[in-house]
Write an enzyme that holds these catalytic residues in place. Structure first.
Site, PDB file in Angstrom:
ATOM      1  N   ASP A  25      -2.162   3.545  -0.696  1.00 28.44           N
ATOM      2  CA  ASP A  25      -2.280   2.637  -1.839  1.00 28.44           C
ATOM      3  C   ASP A  25      -2.953   1.312  -1.488  1.00 28.44           C
ATOM      4  OD1 ASP A  25      -1.060   4.373  -3.640  1.00 28.44           O
ATOM      5  OD2 ASP A  25       0.951   3.641  -3.161  1.00 28.44           O
ATOM      6  N   LYS A  43       1.528  -2.565  -8.092  1.00 31.64           N
ATOM      7  CA  LYS A  43       0.698  -1.654  -8.903  1.00 31.64           C
ATOM      8  C   LYS A  43       1.590  -0.729  -9.723  1.00 31.64           C
ATOM      9  CE  LYS A  43       1.322   2.380  -6.442  1.00 31.64           C
ATOM     10  NZ  LYS A  43       2.026   3.552  -6.914  1.00 31.64           N
TER      11      LYS A  43
END
Ligand code: C5P
Length: 285
Positions: free
Chosen positions: A138, A11
């Site tokens: 996350d 990401k």
């Protein structure tokens, strides 16, 4: 025994704002996150009939219950009440560690998706992402993938439309940053500038890459850059060779550029790769 295969996508934080410290010691965040095509490969043997094992192609990554991928398997199997009779998790690592690219979280998310598919999708993708919050901040976003507005500690997700066609160049310098230390530093400072999330969301909804690039901003970037001027050097290379936006991702130390075409990305990559072995060209996924 069955073998499962799943991609684990890195990401990037297109924006990142730290809103304040919570009672549990974590911080409330607001961030537009994007998964990109830099990926690890996760392979899981289910039903080995032996004690659980985990192996990883990168040295220095914990290969036991401390690994987020292992934790994710445990959390998932506890949640659905299944006993797999032995698991062997193998991770082929490409996402750099200590980069702010969510490498460990991506692996954990891949384990959640793979096991959920194996057991016939008993959990929706959002329920799976919620479970991921027990593994790491996350993990929920890395479970969902795509483009999303992420809030809370990372557990509140809202999908956004995908980005217009573009390329990322991502460069991971040698130094690493301690995430808890960075949060401590930001607690002691006044944050002088913050991302404009309303403008970013409008730009994404309009599919306007120019405006998206104007609104890329991470509150951690100036704090890390102050101590590691090298980030300015990398950004200047990005900027000189056609990047329209450049910023650090997460708590660093990787920095990324957005470029409109592969040709620009290839030139930047060539300029950097002599000094930086960890340079990647990626697409949004
Ligand atoms: O969840 P993760 O392992 O990435 O967090 C690493 C550290 O960063 C935490 O132990 C905490 O000190 C800090 N952190 C935080 N608030 C968040 C995410 C991380 O304070 N939302």
């Amino acid at each position: 025994m069955t073998t499962l295969y799943e991609g684990a996508f890195a990401k990037l934080n297109l924006t990142l704002d730290v809103l304040g410290k919570r009672d549990d010691g974590y911080h409330d965040l607001k961030s537009v996150m994007q998964t990109v095509s830099v990926r690890d490969d996760v392979q899981i043997d289910v039903g080995t009939g032996k004690p659980w094992t985990l192996s990883c192609t990168l040295e220095g990554i914990p290969a036991d219950e401390r690994n987020l991928a292992w934790k994710a398997a445990k959390v998932y199997l506890d949640a659905i009440g299944e006993d797999p009779d032995g698991l062997a998790i193998r991770i082929t690592k490409r996402i750099p560690a200590q980069a702010g690219m969510g490498g460990g979280s991506a692996d954990a998310a891949a384990v959640l998706r793979a096991l959920n598919r194996h057991y016939g999708d008993p959990l929706s993708i959002l329920a799976l992402a919620e479970l991921g919050a027990q593994v790491g901040s996350d993990v929920p976003f890395c479970t969902l993938c795509g483009t999303a507005m992420v809030e809370g500690r990372g557990e509140r997700l809202r999908s956004l439309p995908g980005l217009p066609d573009c390329f990322f160049v991502i460069c991971k310098p040698d130094f690493s940053v301690s995430t808890p230390e960075l949060y401590r530093k930001i607690d002691e400072k006044q944050i002088p500038r913050r991302p404009d999330h309303q403008a970013m969301e409008s730009a994404i909804l309009a599919g306007d890459l120019g405006k998206i690039c104007e609104n890329i901003y991470n509150v951690f970037d100036p704090i890390v850059t102050e101590e590691h001027l090298e980030l300015n050097y990398i950004k200047s290379i990005f900027n000189s060779y056609g990047s329209v936006a450049q910023q650090m991702t997460g708590s660093g130390s990787a920095v990324f550029a957005i470029v409109p075409s592969f040709e620009y990305a290839a030139v930047i990559c060539n300029m950097l790769k002599e000094n930086y072995p960890q340079v990647f060209i990626a697409k949004p996924v």
